[in-house]
Design a protein around this motif. Structure first.
Motif, PDB file in Angstrom:
ATOM      1  N   SER A 100       0.809  -1.219   0.000  1.00  0.00           N
ATOM      2  CA  SER A 100       0.000   0.000   0.000  1.00  0.00           C
ATOM      3  C   SER A 100       0.842   1.270   0.000  1.00  0.00           C
ATOM      4  O   SER A 100       0.641   2.175  -0.817  1.00  0.00           O
ATOM      5  CB  SER A 100      -0.929   0.006   1.217  1.00  0.00           C
ATOM      6  N   ASP A 101       1.780   1.364   0.940  1.00  0.00           N
ATOM      7  CA  ASP A 101       2.578   2.583   1.064  1.00  0.00           C
ATOM      8  C   ASP A 101       3.375   2.862  -0.203  1.00  0.00           C
ATOM      9  O   ASP A 101       3.432   4.000  -0.686  1.00  0.00           O
ATOM     10  CB  ASP A 101       3.525   2.474   2.261  1.00  0.00           C
ATOM     11  N   ALA A 102       3.999   1.814  -0.737  1.00  0.00           N
ATOM     12  CA  ALA A 102       4.795   1.986  -1.951  1.00  0.00           C
ATOM     13  C   ALA A 102       3.912   2.377  -3.127  1.00  0.00           C
ATOM     14  O   ALA A 102       4.300   3.191  -3.972  1.00  0.00           O
ATOM     15  CB  ALA A 102       5.560   0.700  -2.270  1.00  0.00           C
ATOM     16  N   GLY A 103       2.701   1.821  -3.183  1.00  0.00           N
ATOM     17  CA  GLY A 103       1.780   2.157  -4.262  1.00  0.00           C
ATOM     18  C   GLY A 103       1.407   3.630  -4.250  1.00  0.00           C
ATOM     19  O   GLY A 103       1.354   4.287  -5.293  1.00  0.00           O
ATOM     20  N   VAL A 104       1.154   4.165  -3.051  1.00  0.00           N
ATOM     21  CA  VAL A 104       0.823   5.588  -2.929  1.00  0.00           C
ATOM     22  C   VAL A 104       2.025   6.448  -3.319  1.00  0.00           C
ATOM     23  O   VAL A 104       1.887   7.460  -4.017  1.00  0.00           O
ATOM     24  CB  VAL A 104       0.368   5.920  -1.490  1.00  0.00           C
ATOM     25  N   ILE A 108       2.162   9.213  -6.320  1.00  0.00           N
ATOM     26  CA  ILE A 108       2.509  10.619  -6.093  1.00  0.00           C
ATOM     27  C   ILE A 108       3.643  11.050  -7.024  1.00  0.00           C
ATOM     28  O   ILE A 108       3.624  12.156  -7.581  1.00  0.00           O
ATOM     29  CB  ILE A 108       2.907  10.844  -4.620  1.00  0.00           C
ATOM     30  N   LYS A 109       4.620  10.168  -7.218  1.00  0.00           N
ATOM     31  CA  LYS A 109       5.760  10.485  -8.084  1.00  0.00           C
ATOM     32  C   LYS A 109       5.391  10.477  -9.564  1.00  0.00           C
ATOM     33  O   LYS A 109       6.146  10.976 -10.395  1.00  0.00           O
ATOM     34  CB  LYS A 109       6.893   9.482  -7.842  1.00  0.00           C
ATOM     35  N   GLY A 110       4.235   9.895  -9.897  1.00  0.00           N
ATOM     36  CA  GLY A 110       3.836   9.815 -11.293  1.00  0.00           C
ATOM     37  C   GLY A 110       4.384   8.601 -12.001  1.00  0.00           C
ATOM     38  O   GLY A 110       4.301   8.490 -13.225  1.00  0.00           O
ATOM     39  N   THR A 111       4.934   7.655 -11.231  1.00  0.00           N
ATOM     40  CA  THR A 111       5.474   6.426 -11.815  1.00  0.00           C
ATOM     41  C   THR A 111       4.358   5.548 -12.373  1.00  0.00           C
ATOM     42  O   THR A 111       4.563   4.815 -13.344  1.00  0.00           O
ATOM     43  CB  THR A 111       6.269   5.637 -10.751  1.00  0.00           C
ATOM     44  N   VAL A 112       3.173   5.613 -11.750  1.00  0.00           N
ATOM     45  CA  VAL A 112       2.032   4.806 -12.181  1.00  0.00           C
ATOM     46  C   VAL A 112       0.810   5.697 -12.382  1.00  0.00           C
ATOM     47  O   VAL A 112       0.750   6.820 -11.882  1.00  0.00           O
ATOM     48  CB  VAL A 112       1.708   3.698 -11.147  1.00  0.00           C
ATOM     49  N   ASP A 113      -0.174   5.174 -13.117  1.00  0.00           N
ATOM     50  CA  ASP A 113      -1.414   5.912 -13.364  1.00  0.00           C
ATOM     51  C   ASP A 113      -2.392   5.803 -12.202  1.00  0.00           C
ATOM     52  O   ASP A 113      -3.216   6.688 -11.994  1.00  0.00           O
ATOM     53  CB  ASP A 113      -2.090   5.383 -14.634  1.00  0.00           C
ATOM     54  N   GLN A 125      -1.096  14.187   1.128  1.00  0.00           N
ATOM     55  CA  GLN A 125      -0.603  13.390   0.002  1.00  0.00           C
ATOM     56  C   GLN A 125      -1.288  13.806  -1.296  1.00  0.00           C
ATOM     57  O   GLN A 125      -0.640  13.923  -2.340  1.00  0.00           O
ATOM     58  CB  GLN A 125      -0.842  11.903   0.275  1.00  0.00           C
ATOM     59  N   ILE A 126      -2.587  14.034  -1.228  1.00  0.00           N
ATOM     60  CA  ILE A 126      -3.336  14.432  -2.422  1.00  0.00           C
ATOM     61  C   ILE A 126      -2.818  15.754  -2.973  1.00  0.00           C
ATOM     62  O   ILE A 126      -2.724  15.949  -4.187  1.00  0.00           O
ATOM     63  CB  ILE A 126      -4.841  14.530  -2.099  1.00  0.00           C
ATOM     64  N   ALA A 127      -2.454  16.663  -2.071  1.00  0.00           N
ATOM     65  CA  ALA A 127      -1.962  17.983  -2.491  1.00  0.00           C
ATOM     66  C   ALA A 127      -0.656  17.886  -3.278  1.00  0.00           C
ATOM     67  O   ALA A 127      -0.317  18.795  -4.042  1.00  0.00           O
ATOM     68  CB  ALA A 127      -1.774  18.878  -1.273  1.00  0.00           C
ATOM     69  N   LEU A 128       0.068  16.790  -3.116  1.00  0.00           N
ATOM     70  CA  LEU A 128       1.344  16.614  -3.813  1.00  0.00           C
ATOM     71  C   LEU A 128       1.161  16.173  -5.263  1.00  0.00           C
ATOM     72  O   LEU A 128       2.106  16.203  -6.045  1.00  0.00           O
ATOM     73  CB  LEU A 128       2.205  15.577  -3.074  1.00  0.00           C
ATOM     74  N   VAL A 129      -0.053  15.763  -5.621  1.00  0.00           N
ATOM     75  CA  VAL A 129      -0.317  15.261  -6.972  1.00  0.00           C
ATOM     76  C   VAL A 129      -0.895  16.392  -7.814  1.00  0.00           C
ATOM     77  O   VAL A 129      -2.096  16.667  -7.774  1.00  0.00           O
ATOM     78  CB  VAL A 129      -1.287  14.063  -6.942  1.00  0.00           C
TER      79      VAL A 129
END
Length: 237
Positions: A100-104, A108-113, A125-129
């Protein structure tokens, strides 16, 4: 009061519902609405970055969505992605089981959709996206207490009892409080060994959040979180 399932580990937990959520970028949603040319593709399911299934080459007008996160909903996601692919053959969805943590973090980094987590993203966390976020509750699950006590089936532990076990107040299986809840059951005088998750996890957060809600003593002494300072027991992966 709960009936506990017997397993190989003397683990003390509880029955409650956790929700797995998925965070999706607005860009990913836009991709889905593009070309619908046929594509004989299958869903990829990864474990520790190892490909579990394979797919043919992807044509230029195909859409590929990549996600990562919690292992718990992976099989359900795989079924959904396969059904979705039948309706939209040009859409290929890859999902990696990284926790879970790694997925989030990857989301955030944009590595995944999209990312899947046992706990929803925080406002911080949402504000970082910057590309935008949609959070969707998708699945539910039960966390349950398990125990290993030879010869004893259908053990019952009221809330106060299992809370006191985790607080280290009840140390033996034949404690009067356990006997009272299991009349007619012969309980041995064996020590109770509490086993908990050694690593930080959303499962621990859900469980300790429950204990904090039902016990003022637990809330003041231990509290809740993905990783806490347990009063008693041993950690296991």
């Amino acid at each position: 009061m709960f009936k506990l399932r017997k397993t190989l580990l003397p683990v003390i937990g509880l029955l409650l519902i956790g929700v797995a959520t998925t965070c999706v970028s607005n860009h990913a949603q836009a991709q889905i609405n593009k070309n619908k040319a046929p594509l004989n593709s299958v869903v990829h399911l990864y474990s520790n970055n190892q490909v579990k299934t394979s797919a043919p080459s992807v044509p230029n007008n195909a859409v590929t969505l990549v996600g990562a996160g919690a292992p718990f909903p992976a099989q359900l996601y795989q079924t959904w992605f396969q059904e979705f692919n039948k309706q939209y053959p040009n859409v290929q969805v890859n999902y990696q089981l990284i926790g879970s943590d790694a997925g989030v973090k990857w989301f955030i980094k944009g590595t995944v959709d999209f990312g899947a987590s046992d706990d929803a993203m925080t406002d911080k966390q949402i504000a970082l996206v910057k590309r935008g976020v949609m959070t969707l509750p998708l699945t539910g699950r039960a966390l349950t207490i398990a125990y290993n006590l030879p010869g004893v089936k259908n053990l019952k532990l009221p809330r106060q009892v299992y809370t006191n076990i985790f607080l280290g107040k009840i140390k033996y299986w034949n404690d009067p409080a356990i006997i009272k809840a299991n009349k007619g059951t012969r309980l041995p005088r064996l020590p109770i060994t509490v086993v908990y998750r050694a690593d930080g996890s959303n499962t621990t957060q859900i469980f300790t959040r429950h204990l904090s809600a039902i016990s003022r003593e637990w809330r003041s002494k231990v509290g809740s979180g993905k990783s806490v300072k347990w009063v008693t027991g041993v950690g296991a992966s």
